[in-house]
Design a protein around this motif. Structure first.
Motif, PDB file in Angstrom:
ATOM      1  N   THR A  63     -15.918  35.305 -29.558  1.00 18.39           N
ATOM      2  CA  THR A  63     -16.876  34.818 -28.574  1.00 18.39           C
ATOM      3  C   THR A  63     -16.238  33.665 -27.821  1.00 18.39           C
ATOM      4  OG1 THR A  63     -18.707  35.425 -30.008  1.00 18.39           O
ATOM      5  CG2 THR A  63     -19.179  33.862 -28.242  1.00 18.39           C
ATOM      6  N   LEU A  64     -16.071  33.847 -26.502  1.00 24.66           N
ATOM      7  CA  LEU A  64     -15.531  32.783 -25.654  1.00 24.66           C
ATOM      8  C   LEU A  64     -16.681  32.206 -24.840  1.00 24.66           C
ATOM      9  CD1 LEU A  64     -12.196  34.340 -24.301  1.00 24.66           C
ATOM     10  CD2 LEU A  64     -12.600  33.078 -26.420  1.00 24.66           C
ATOM     11  N   VAL A  65     -16.671  30.890 -24.716  1.00 23.19           N
ATOM     12  CA  VAL A  65     -17.749  30.202 -24.019  1.00 23.19           C
ATOM     13  C   VAL A  65     -17.183  29.352 -22.897  1.00 23.19           C
ATOM     14  CG1 VAL A  65     -19.258  30.192 -26.044  1.00 23.19           C
ATOM     15  CG2 VAL A  65     -17.682  28.290 -25.670  1.00 23.19           C
ATOM     16  N   PRO A  66     -17.987  29.138 -21.842  1.00 25.60           N
ATOM     17  CA  PRO A  66     -17.532  28.288 -20.747  1.00 25.60           C
ATOM     18  C   PRO A  66     -17.458  26.830 -21.231  1.00 25.60           C
ATOM     19  CG  PRO A  66     -19.787  29.012 -20.373  1.00 25.60           C
ATOM     20  CD  PRO A  66     -19.306  29.698 -21.608  1.00 25.60           C
ATOM     21  N   LEU A  67     -16.247  26.291 -21.259  1.00 28.77           N
ATOM     22  CA  LEU A  67     -15.998  24.989 -21.877  1.00 28.77           C
ATOM     23  C   LEU A  67     -16.779  23.861 -21.217  1.00 28.77           C
ATOM     24  CD1 LEU A  67     -14.485  23.467 -24.049  1.00 28.77           C
ATOM     25  CD2 LEU A  67     -12.537  23.288 -22.500  1.00 28.77           C
ATOM     26  N   ARG A  68     -16.790  23.799 -19.895  1.00 31.66           N
ATOM     27  CA  ARG A  68     -17.497  22.706 -19.217  1.00 31.66           C
ATOM     28  C   ARG A  68     -19.001  22.766 -19.512  1.00 31.66           C
ATOM     29  NH1 ARG A  68     -16.740  18.971 -15.355  1.00 31.66           N
ATOM     30  NH2 ARG A  68     -14.675  19.744 -14.796  1.00 31.66           N
ATOM     31  N   ALA A  69     -19.600  23.937 -19.412  1.00 30.47           N
ATOM     32  CA  ALA A  69     -21.048  24.060 -19.637  1.00 30.47           C
ATOM     33  C   ALA A  69     -21.428  23.634 -21.052  1.00 30.47           C
ATOM     34  CB  ALA A  69     -21.505  25.494 -19.376  1.00 30.47           C
ATOM     35  N   ILE A  70     -20.651  24.071 -22.036  1.00 35.49           N
ATOM     36  CA  ILE A  70     -20.936  23.707 -23.430  1.00 35.49           C
ATOM     37  C   ILE A  70     -20.748  22.207 -23.635  1.00 35.49           C
ATOM     38  CG2 ILE A  70     -20.198  23.980 -25.840  1.00 35.49           C
ATOM     39  CD1 ILE A  70     -21.660  26.395 -24.786  1.00 35.49           C
ATOM     40  N   SER A  71     -19.616  21.687 -23.191  1.00 33.81           N
ATOM     41  CA  SER A  71     -19.285  20.279 -23.422  1.00 33.81           C
ATOM     42  C   SER A  71     -20.267  19.345 -22.730  1.00 33.81           C
ATOM     43  CB  SER A  71     -17.861  19.991 -22.957  1.00 33.81           C
ATOM     44  OG  SER A  71     -16.947  20.773 -23.692  1.00 33.81           O
ATOM     45  N   GLU A  72     -20.523  19.592 -21.456  1.00 31.81           N
ATOM     46  CA  GLU A  72     -21.471  18.741 -20.744  1.00 31.81           C
ATOM     47  C   GLU A  72     -22.878  18.912 -21.292  1.00 31.81           C
ATOM     48  OE1 GLU A  72     -20.861  19.562 -16.563  1.00 31.81           O
ATOM     49  OE2 GLU A  72     -19.182  18.139 -16.474  1.00 31.81           O
ATOM     50  N   GLY A  73     -23.222  20.127 -21.708  1.00 26.35           N
ATOM     51  CA  GLY A  73     -24.527  20.361 -22.317  1.00 26.35           C
ATOM     52  C   GLY A  73     -24.721  19.558 -23.589  1.00 26.35           C
ATOM     53  N   LEU A  74     -23.627  19.314 -24.306  1.00 25.02           N
ATOM     54  CA  LEU A  74     -23.679  18.530 -25.537  1.00 25.02           C
ATOM     55  C   LEU A  74     -23.469  17.042 -25.280  1.00 25.02           C
ATOM     56  CD1 LEU A  74     -21.706  20.937 -27.894  1.00 25.02           C
ATOM     57  CD2 LEU A  74     -24.176  20.524 -27.862  1.00 25.02           C
ATOM     58  N   GLY A  75     -23.348  16.664 -24.005  1.00 26.95           N
ATOM     59  CA  GLY A  75     -23.220  15.255 -23.655  1.00 26.95           C
ATOM     60  C   GLY A  75     -21.809  14.702 -23.708  1.00 26.95           C
ATOM     61  N   LEU A  76     -20.800  15.570 -23.700  1.00 27.81           N
ATOM     62  CA  LEU A  76     -19.411  15.127 -23.752  1.00 27.81           C
ATOM     63  C   LEU A  76     -18.839  14.993 -22.340  1.00 27.81           C
ATOM     64  CD1 LEU A  76     -18.248  17.505 -26.630  1.00 27.81           C
ATOM     65  CD2 LEU A  76     -19.289  15.254 -26.803  1.00 27.81           C
ATOM     66  N   ASP A  77     -17.799  14.159 -22.192  1.00 29.65           N
ATOM     67  CA  ASP A  77     -17.140  13.982 -20.893  1.00 29.65           C
ATOM     68  C   ASP A  77     -16.090  15.074 -20.700  1.00 29.65           C
ATOM     69  OD1 ASP A  77     -18.514  11.637 -20.159  1.00 29.65           O
ATOM     70  OD2 ASP A  77     -17.164  10.424 -21.375  1.00 29.65           O
ATOM     71  N   VAL A  78     -16.008  15.604 -19.472  1.00 32.07           N
ATOM     72  CA  VAL A  78     -15.081  16.690 -19.157  1.00 32.07           C
ATOM     73  C   VAL A  78     -14.250  16.295 -17.941  1.00 32.07           C
ATOM     74  CG1 VAL A  78     -14.879  19.121 -18.531  1.00 32.07           C
ATOM     75  CG2 VAL A  78     -16.751  18.379 -20.007  1.00 32.07           C
ATOM     76  N   LYS A  79     -12.946  16.484 -18.051  1.00 33.57           N
ATOM     77  CA  LYS A  79     -12.040  16.215 -16.932  1.00 33.57           C
ATOM     78  C   LYS A  79     -11.160  17.450 -16.713  1.00 33.57           C
ATOM     79  CE  LYS A  79     -12.327  11.376 -17.233  1.00 33.57           C
ATOM     80  NZ  LYS A  79     -13.699  11.228 -16.966  1.00 33.57           N
ATOM     81  N   TRP A  80     -10.865  17.781 -15.451  1.00 33.70           N
ATOM     82  CA  TRP A  80     -10.040  18.932 -15.103  1.00 33.70           C
ATOM     83  C   TRP A  80      -8.781  18.448 -14.390  1.00 33.70           C
ATOM     84  CZ3 TRP A  80      -8.661  23.684 -15.914  1.00 33.70           C
ATOM     85  CH2 TRP A  80      -7.996  24.412 -14.935  1.00 33.70           C
ATOM     86  N   ASN A  81      -7.605  18.926 -14.831  1.00 27.18           N
ATOM     87  CA  ASN A  81      -6.336  18.627 -14.178  1.00 27.18           C
ATOM     88  C   ASN A  81      -5.851  19.921 -13.532  1.00 27.18           C
ATOM     89  OD1 ASN A  81      -3.515  18.362 -13.634  1.00 27.18           O
ATOM     90  ND2 ASN A  81      -3.426  16.628 -15.045  1.00 27.18           N
ATOM     91  N   GLN A  82      -6.044  20.034 -12.230  1.00 25.68           N
ATOM     92  CA  GLN A  82      -5.697  21.257 -11.500  1.00 25.68           C
ATOM     93  C   GLN A  82      -4.209  21.564 -11.593  1.00 25.68           C
ATOM     94  OE1 GLN A  82      -7.629  23.567 -10.050  1.00 25.68           O
ATOM     95  NE2 GLN A  82      -5.842  24.724  -9.397  1.00 25.68           N
ATOM     96  N   LYS A  83      -3.371  20.540 -11.463  1.00 24.37           N
ATOM     97  CA  LYS A  83      -1.915  20.742 -11.479  1.00 24.37           C
ATOM     98  C   LYS A  83      -1.447  21.353 -12.803  1.00 24.37           C
ATOM     99  CE  LYS A  83       2.444  18.313 -10.802  1.00 24.37           C
ATOM    100  NZ  LYS A  83       3.077  17.019 -10.525  1.00 24.37           N
ATOM    101  N   LEU A  84      -1.953  20.845 -13.906  1.00 24.79           N
ATOM    102  CA  LEU A  84      -1.542  21.323 -15.233  1.00 24.79           C
ATOM    103  C   LEU A  84      -2.433  22.437 -15.766  1.00 24.79           C
ATOM    104  CD1 LEU A  84      -0.729  17.892 -16.937  1.00 24.79           C
ATOM    105  CD2 LEU A  84       0.883  19.520 -15.913  1.00 24.79           C
TER     106      LEU A  84
END
Length: 163
Positions: A63-84
């Motif tokens: 089962t794969l889940v959308p990382l941002r939706a899960i993390s932000e839903g649980l109140g965690l901070d999410v950052k995306w690095n487009q280059k890497l």
């Protein structure tokens, strides 16, 4: 006429809001404790915030889940690095780094290997459910409905794979 316009505007705004934003429900748990001569019943009420995510997927039996939706839903901070092509999740003092198309996950400076690589589908980063949730979260999977549930610190995220 003015009241109708205000009512119609409020209705349209309500319809425009996303349906799966989340909700809060009060749950009640009852515990019975048996002592030598009596039973003590304790009832605890808690409010559980619920978020529904409808775009989980199953790949190679995982089962794969959308990382941002899960993390932000649980109140965690999410950052995306487009280059890497990396997602960084910050949970208090814990830092997790996920790299697209890699089976390696960096957790607080230590590398862990997962059995299914991090995937990007339609611009969304997906990871196995077991690594998307904090370590002390409760995870459940209902094979009949194909729904995964993550419960963590009064928040419940329901992930529907629908497949």
């Amino acid at each position: 006429m003015k009241k109708r316009m205000i009512l119609l505007s409020a209705l349209l705004i309500g319809l425009a809001l996303p349906a799966n934003r989340g909700s809060a429900e009060t749950t009640e748990a009852t515990t019975n404790t048996q002592t030598n001569s009596e039973t003590i019943t304790t009832t605890t009420q808690s409010t559980l915030k619920t978020l529904v995510v409808n775009d989980g997927i199953v790949v190679s039996g995982r089962t794969l889940v959308p990382l941002r939706a899960i993390s932000e839903g649980l109140g965690l901070d999410v950052k995306w690095n487009q280059k890497l092509k990396q997602v960084t999740i910050i949970d208090g003092n814990n830092i997790f780094i996920f790299t697209a198309n890699s089976k390696k996950v960096n957790m607080n400076g230590r590398t862990m290997t997962i059995d299914v690589p991090v995937k990007i589908y339609n611009g969304t980063t997906y990871v196995p459910l077991v690594v998307a949730a904090p370590q002390d979260a409760k995870l459940t999977w209902d094979n009949k409905t194909k729904i995964a549930t993550v419960t963590y610190e009064g928040i419940q995220v329901i992930v529907n794979t629908g497949r």
